[in-house]
Design an enzyme around this catalytic site. Structure first.
Site, PDB file in Angstrom:
ATOM      1  N   ASP A 253      -5.936  -8.040  14.732  1.00 51.13           N
ATOM      2  CA  ASP A 253      -5.400  -9.358  15.071  1.00 51.13           C
ATOM      3  C   ASP A 253      -6.100  -9.954  16.290  1.00 51.13           C
ATOM      4  O   ASP A 253      -6.524 -11.105  16.278  1.00 51.13           O
ATOM      5  CB  ASP A 253      -3.886  -9.277  15.293  1.00 51.13           C
ATOM      6  CG  ASP A 253      -3.460  -8.065  16.113  1.00 51.13           C
ATOM      7  OD1 ASP A 253      -4.327  -7.389  16.721  1.00 51.13           O
ATOM      8  OD2 ASP A 253      -2.257  -7.785  16.155  1.00 51.13           O
TER       9      ASP A 253
ATOM     10  N   ASP B  66       0.820  -1.213   0.000  1.00 51.90           N
ATOM     11  CA  ASP B  66       0.000   0.000   0.000  1.00 51.90           C
ATOM     12  C   ASP B  66       0.855   1.264   0.000  1.00 51.90           C
ATOM     13  O   ASP B  66       0.370   2.351   0.320  1.00 51.90           O
ATOM     14  CB  ASP B  66      -0.904   0.025   1.246  1.00 51.90           C
ATOM     15  CG  ASP B  66      -2.113  -0.898   1.104  1.00 51.90           C
ATOM     16  OD1 ASP B  66      -2.356  -1.375  -0.016  1.00 51.90           O
ATOM     17  OD2 ASP B  66      -2.800  -1.138   2.109  1.00 51.90           O
TER      18      ASP B  66
END
Length: 493
Positions: A250, A101
């Protein structure tokens, strides 16, 4: 009215101190669970190894996709790509996705490395998006849509996986159909760089070596740490996939997957080294993200946790786990209210009150240190030398309380903030990434000065038991505040 305010301050003060003691006592619970489960876990690993044999000799290994999440990582991206390609695994069953990105020259390095590795026979794919929707979680989800593997390993750009990483993790998925995640322990590439990195290494070891192991070995909920882990793709899908409504995608996914009935595994002897933030601003930014994200996750998942068909002890431990960063607002309350509480007392009275507070603070401050000590002894032969830096960890842990309190408050009120990456230096720093101006440092220095004044007031009043704790608070806020400003001041000069 003044009396009511004072009683309210005492209530908050004692409540915050009591909460700190509870979180401290839970450190001793973690230590007990770590020792209780260690031998049983070792025997389990031996059984799997004996049953599976040498994975390098098998021809039925599953296809693995390794995802490398990248955003403006000029200093480290080449290193991680080379390390991932060095991992021993059949090349026709190992896909490498570089989820890039980046908005700077990192992309040029990624393209050059991808072309070079592909020429050597590696299956390397570069995936780029038009927008950074969802930040890292969005990138992982985008890569998952086109991934070939039934297993998905994830590495951040500053990690350097060992060559045998896949061969040591994949067998567990082939012997347990309900295993969702295998998490490795983080190592430290730059631990010796400074007092700050040495102190952080101990804190990270405490989390992995004791807390993660204790949870995993005693059937408690354990979280994926965002990197150095490998997932079963079907478990990710079953848990609802990657989401980006928290800053700790996460932890969020880990809990959702375990709520769906999947198991996790932690391997403390499989170490994946990575960089520790060397700049205190980067460290605070990382801690801010973890603090805010974990509280966001707690708010999101607590209703589901309550209704899980698991023992109450497991739910309590999950609550402590997800809300750990509440200790920083509690520290701040104790620091700010210590002086008003003292001034409201008859200076000749209150020995029982202040003695009780001293005992509570002693437990809350020594318990984490006991956990860190156990982690160093379990992980290293030179642990005695390593623990000499623990006072720095204590000071830094207190000093970031103001920044992390801001993170917790933002999570509680639902204030959105972007995913701010932690700059990495690499083996040689090609480009220096700047962090935002640390305006909060001025408040930390002022708070440190206030704690010095409070410390002197307690000494004058003869309250010597509490004085040392206030000295630590003062040292923590002053140290972190001044260390935060120092790089800016020197650069300006």
């Amino acid at each position: 009215m003044a009396a009511l305010l004072w009683y309210f301050a005492v209530f908050l003060y004692f409540g915050a101190a009591g909460a700190l003691m509870l979180y401290g006592l839970n450190c001793y619970v973690m230590i007990f669970l770590f020792h209780r489960g260690r031998r049983r876990a070792a025997r389990r690993l031996e059984r799997v190894a004996a049953r599976f044999g040498d994975p390098a000799l098998r021809d039925d290994l599953p296809v693995v996709t390794t995802q490398i999440a990248v955003y403006n990582e000029v200093n480290v991206v080449e290193r991680v790509i080379r390390a991932v390609c060095r991992m021993r695994y059949p090349r026709d069953r190992h896909e490498i996705q570089i989820l890039d990105d980046s908005s700077d020259e990192t992309g040029d390095i990624v393209d050059r490395m991808a072309e070079s590795m592909a020429a050597e026979g590696f299956d390397v794919q570069v995936i780029r998006r038009n927008t950074r929707t969802g930040f890292k979680a969005g990138a992982l989800a985008a890569g998952l849509e086109v991934a070939k593997g039934t297993l998905v390993a994830v590495f951040d750009a500053d990690f350097v996986p060992p060559e045998d990483y896949l061969l040591r993790t994949v067998p567990f998925f082939m012997t347990d159909d309900r295993l969702a995640l295998v998490q490795a322990r983080w190592g430290h590439l730059n631990r010796k760089r400074s007092f700050l990195t040495r102190a952080q290494s101990i804190g990270i070891d405490g989390h992995f070596m004791v807390e993660q192991a204790a949870r995993n070995w005693n059937n408690l909920y354990m979280n994926f740490n965002g990197t150095a882990g490998i997932w079963r793709r079907s478990a990710i899908d079953d848990g609802g996939g990657w989401a980006w409504d928290t800053l700790t995608e996460d932890m969020d996914l880990s809990y959702r997957v375990q709520f769906a009935g999947w198991r996790t595994l932690f391997l403390p002897d499989l170490v994946v080294p990575a960089e520790i933030p060397e700049d205190v601003n980067a460290f605070k930014s990382q801690q801010f993200r973890w603090a805010k994200g974990s509280i966001q996750t707690a708010l999101k998942l607590f209703p589901r946790l309550v209704h899980q068909p698991v023992p109450i002890f497991q739910k309590i431990q999950a609550f402590f786990h997800m809300t750990h960063y509440l200790i920083h607002p509690m520290m701040l309350v104790v620091a700010v209210l210590a002086l008003p509480v003292l001034l409201g007392f008859d200076l000749k009275g209150g020995p029982l009150f202040f003695g009780a507070v001293a005992c509570i603070l002693l437990v809350s401050m020594t318990a984490p240190n006991a956990l860190y000590l156990v982690s160093q002894r379990a992980a290293y032969t030179d642990w005695l030398r390593r623990v000499l830096i623990m006072p720095v960890l204590v000071v830094v842990g207190v000093g970031i309380a103001l920044s992390n309190t801001r993170a917790v408050v933002e999570a509680l009120i639902g204030h959105d903030s972007p995913f701010i990456r932690t700059p990495k230096r690499g083996d040689r720093e090609i480009k220096r990434y700047r962090t935002a101006f640390p305006g909060l440092a001025f408040a930390e220095i002022l708070l440190g000065g206030y704690c010095v004044m409070t410390f002197l007031a307690y000494l004058k009043a003869g309250k010597y038991l509490i004085g040392p704790f206030l000295a630590v608070y003062a040292a923590g806020f002053l140290f972190v505040g001044l260390l935060t400003l120092a790089p800016r001041l020197f650069r300006e000069g």
